[in-house]
Write a protein that holds these residues in place. Structure first.
Motif, PDB file in Angstrom:
ATOM      1  N   ASP A  19     169.049  36.288  58.569  1.00 12.89           N
ATOM      2  CA  ASP A  19     168.043  35.599  58.871  1.00 12.89           C
ATOM      3  C   ASP A  19     167.047  35.591  57.652  1.00 12.89           C
ATOM      4  O   ASP A  19     166.053  34.602  57.720  1.00 12.89           O
ATOM      5  CB  ASP A  19     167.264  36.125  60.175  1.00 12.89           C
ATOM      6  CG  ASP A  19     166.825  37.371  59.834  1.00 12.89           C
ATOM      7  OD1 ASP A  19     166.064  37.876  60.797  1.00 12.89           O
ATOM      8  OD2 ASP A  19     167.336  38.201  59.024  1.00 12.89           O
ATOM      9  N   LYS A  20     167.082  36.143  56.642  1.00  9.38           N
ATOM     10  CA  LYS A  20     166.259  36.179  55.478  1.00  9.38           C
ATOM     11  C   LYS A  20     166.848  35.511  54.042  1.00  9.38           C
ATOM     12  O   LYS A  20     166.100  35.166  53.310  1.00  9.38           O
ATOM     13  CB  LYS A  20     165.951  37.552  55.367  1.00  9.38           C
ATOM     14  CG  LYS A  20     164.801  38.258  56.137  1.00  9.38           C
ATOM     15  CD  LYS A  20     164.511  39.605  55.370  1.00  9.38           C
ATOM     16  CE  LYS A  20     163.752  40.388  56.650  1.00  9.38           C
ATOM     17  NZ  LYS A  20     162.660  39.847  57.036  1.00  9.38           N
ATOM     18  N   VAL A  21     168.046  35.315  54.339  1.00  7.19           N
ATOM     19  CA  VAL A  21     169.091  34.814  53.239  1.00  7.19           C
ATOM     20  C   VAL A  21     169.576  33.509  53.412  1.00  7.19           C
ATOM     21  O   VAL A  21     170.056  33.333  54.537  1.00  7.19           O
ATOM     22  CB  VAL A  21     170.028  35.806  52.739  1.00  7.19           C
ATOM     23  CG1 VAL A  21     171.007  35.258  51.546  1.00  7.19           C
ATOM     24  CG2 VAL A  21     169.419  37.151  52.233  1.00  7.19           C
ATOM     25  N   GLN A  22     169.292  32.471  52.511  1.00  2.00           N
ATOM     26  CA  GLN A  22     170.192  31.181  52.357  1.00  2.00           C
ATOM     27  C   GLN A  22     170.905  31.272  51.086  1.00  2.00           C
ATOM     28  O   GLN A  22     170.581  31.123  49.979  1.00  2.00           O
ATOM     29  CB  GLN A  22     169.307  30.121  52.508  1.00  2.00           C
ATOM     30  CG  GLN A  22     169.853  28.709  52.407  1.00  2.00           C
ATOM     31  CD  GLN A  22     169.076  27.718  53.227  1.00  2.00           C
ATOM     32  OE1 GLN A  22     168.072  27.705  53.292  1.00  2.00           O
ATOM     33  NE2 GLN A  22     169.856  26.790  53.562  1.00  2.00           N
ATOM     34  N   LEU A  23     172.251  31.227  51.172  1.00  3.22           N
ATOM     35  CA  LEU A  23     173.080  31.225  50.183  1.00  3.22           C
ATOM     36  C   LEU A  23     173.512  29.749  49.958  1.00  3.22           C
ATOM     37  O   LEU A  23     174.174  29.301  50.961  1.00  3.22           O
ATOM     38  CB  LEU A  23     174.388  32.224  50.233  1.00  3.22           C
ATOM     39  CG  LEU A  23     175.288  32.584  49.100  1.00  3.22           C
ATOM     40  CD1 LEU A  23     176.235  33.812  49.480  1.00  3.22           C
ATOM     41  CD2 LEU A  23     175.891  31.375  48.641  1.00  3.22           C
ATOM     42  N   VAL A  24     173.449  29.288  48.630  1.00  2.00           N
ATOM     43  CA  VAL A  24     173.877  28.067  48.594  1.00  2.00           C
ATOM     44  C   VAL A  24     174.854  28.063  47.286  1.00  2.00           C
ATOM     45  O   VAL A  24     174.668  28.687  46.410  1.00  2.00           O
ATOM     46  CB  VAL A  24     172.729  27.060  48.025  1.00  2.00           C
ATOM     47  CG1 VAL A  24     173.120  25.642  47.666  1.00  2.00           C
ATOM     48  CG2 VAL A  24     171.662  27.468  49.158  1.00  2.00           C
ATOM     49  N   GLU A  25     176.013  27.342  47.521  1.00  2.00           N
ATOM     50  CA  GLU A  25     176.879  27.477  46.509  1.00  2.00           C
ATOM     51  C   GLU A  25     176.918  26.041  45.666  1.00  2.00           C
ATOM     52  O   GLU A  25     176.444  24.905  45.964  1.00  2.00           O
ATOM     53  CB  GLU A  25     178.452  27.088  47.390  1.00  2.00           C
ATOM     54  CG  GLU A  25     179.013  28.303  47.875  1.00  2.00           C
ATOM     55  CD  GLU A  25     180.285  28.285  48.545  1.00  2.00           C
ATOM     56  OE1 GLU A  25     180.360  28.854  49.421  1.00  2.00           O
ATOM     57  OE2 GLU A  25     181.131  27.671  47.968  1.00  2.00           O
ATOM     58  N   GLY A  26     176.845  26.340  44.137  1.00  2.00           N
ATOM     59  CA  GLY A  26     176.737  25.263  43.330  1.00  2.00           C
ATOM     60  C   GLY A  26     176.268  25.997  42.030  1.00  2.00           C
ATOM     61  O   GLY A  26     175.621  26.946  42.025  1.00  2.00           O
ATOM     62  N   PRO A  27     176.220  25.075  40.929  1.00  2.00           N
ATOM     63  CA  PRO A  27     175.609  25.314  39.785  1.00  2.00           C
ATOM     64  C   PRO A  27     173.948  25.136  39.813  1.00  2.00           C
ATOM     65  O   PRO A  27     173.573  24.135  40.432  1.00  2.00           O
ATOM     66  CB  PRO A  27     176.263  24.454  38.798  1.00  2.00           C
ATOM     67  CG  PRO A  27     176.694  23.064  39.540  1.00  2.00           C
ATOM     68  CD  PRO A  27     176.864  23.840  40.876  1.00  2.00           C
ATOM     69  N   SER A  28     173.526  26.262  39.426  1.00  2.00           N
ATOM     70  CA  SER A  28     171.911  26.531  39.390  1.00  2.00           C
ATOM     71  C   SER A  28     171.271  24.956  38.763  1.00  2.00           C
ATOM     72  O   SER A  28     170.296  24.483  39.300  1.00  2.00           O
ATOM     73  CB  SER A  28     171.454  27.473  38.514  1.00  2.00           C
ATOM     74  OG  SER A  28     172.190  27.455  37.504  1.00  2.00           O
ATOM     75  N   GLY A  29     171.972  24.598  37.667  1.00  2.00           N
ATOM     76  CA  GLY A  29     171.261  23.356  36.900  1.00  2.00           C
ATOM     77  C   GLY A  29     171.316  22.192  37.996  1.00  2.00           C
ATOM     78  O   GLY A  29     170.412  21.238  37.715  1.00  2.00           O
TER      79      GLY A  29
END
Ligand code: 77N
Ligand code: MG
Length: 214
Positions: A110-120
């Motif tokens: 509930d505290k974390v949102q993990l997003v896949e992809g290049p930071s740029g």
């Protein structure tokens, strides 16, 4: 097709750590990395410095660049006050898959949102995709040659505010010379180096803490 190191790390967590107990997940990963297989988590020594920076700051919105297996994600998220959010970006889908399960085992979904992809690519979308205004805290732990371009991108996208704290891992080993050069000579930041060691080794490494002055 055998297992990968992140998968073996996850198996150790699911076997030895207590579900819903972030501290036991952290301890299990540190034990695995010291006694079974080294892995590029921030580790316990630098992790304690990370803890003290996060605790002092008490951030409502935080960003982590480079999730890997989710070790520092768990370290940060376990210290966040209720209602706050940690967004973590991971480029490698295999790492992200393991990290999701480590974060879930620690009970921190509930505290974390993990997003896949290049930071740029993702940083310019933060406001529209995740309703982020500005970040109080940013932990940089991804590709070392992305620290500087992504810091400039965070500035340009208006994601930093007066007082935002950037904490960068590995500024000595593997090293981030261009980032250090920029951040230590910029009048827009106040920086301090925390001398430590490369995770689970005696090799020198450290964290650079920089406050954005606006
Ligand atoms: N653009 C992006 N957006 C999102 N995610 C991204 C991304 N780009 C990559 N990723 C994810 C992958 O990044 C992992 C980066 N971390 C390291 O490389 C690292 C290496 C060592 C190390 C290794 C070997 C030695 F001998 C000595 C030290 C230690 C550490 O503490 C490390 O952190
Ligand atoms: Mg690192």
């Amino acid at each position: 097709t055998g297992s990968t190191r992140p998968q073996r790390l996850l198996r150790a967590v699911q076997k030895k750590a207590t579900q819903g107990d972030p501290q036991s997940v952290i301890a299990t990963i540190d034990h695995f990395c010291r006694h079974s297989e080294w892995a590029m988590n921030v580790g316990d020594e630098k992790g304690s410095i990370l803890d003290s920076v996060v605790t002092e700051l008490n951030p409502s919105s935080a960003l982590e660049l480079g999730t890997y297996c989710g070790y520092s994600t768990v370290r940060i998220a376990r210290l966040l006050p209720p209602g706050s959010k940690l967004i973590t970006l991971e480029f490698n889908p295999a790492y992200a898959a393991v990290a999701r399960q480590v974060i879930a085992w620690a009970g921190l979904n509930d505290k974390v949102q993990l997003v896949e992809g290049p930071s740029g690519d993702l940083i310019p979308q933060m406001k529209e995709l995740f309703g982020v205004q500005t970040f109080d805290f940013v932990f940089l732990d991804h590709w070392k040659d992305r620290y500087l371009p992504d810091t400039k991108l965070l500035e340009e996208c208006g994601l930093l505010r007066k007082g935002t704290v950037l904490l960068a891992d590995n500024v000595i080993c593997p090293g981030t010379p261009e980032y250090l050069e920029y951040i230590r000579n910029s009048s827009r930041y106040e920086s301090r180096y925390f001398k430590s060691h490369l995770e689970y080794t005696k090799v020198e490494d450290g964290l650079e803490k920089s406050v954005f002055l606006g």
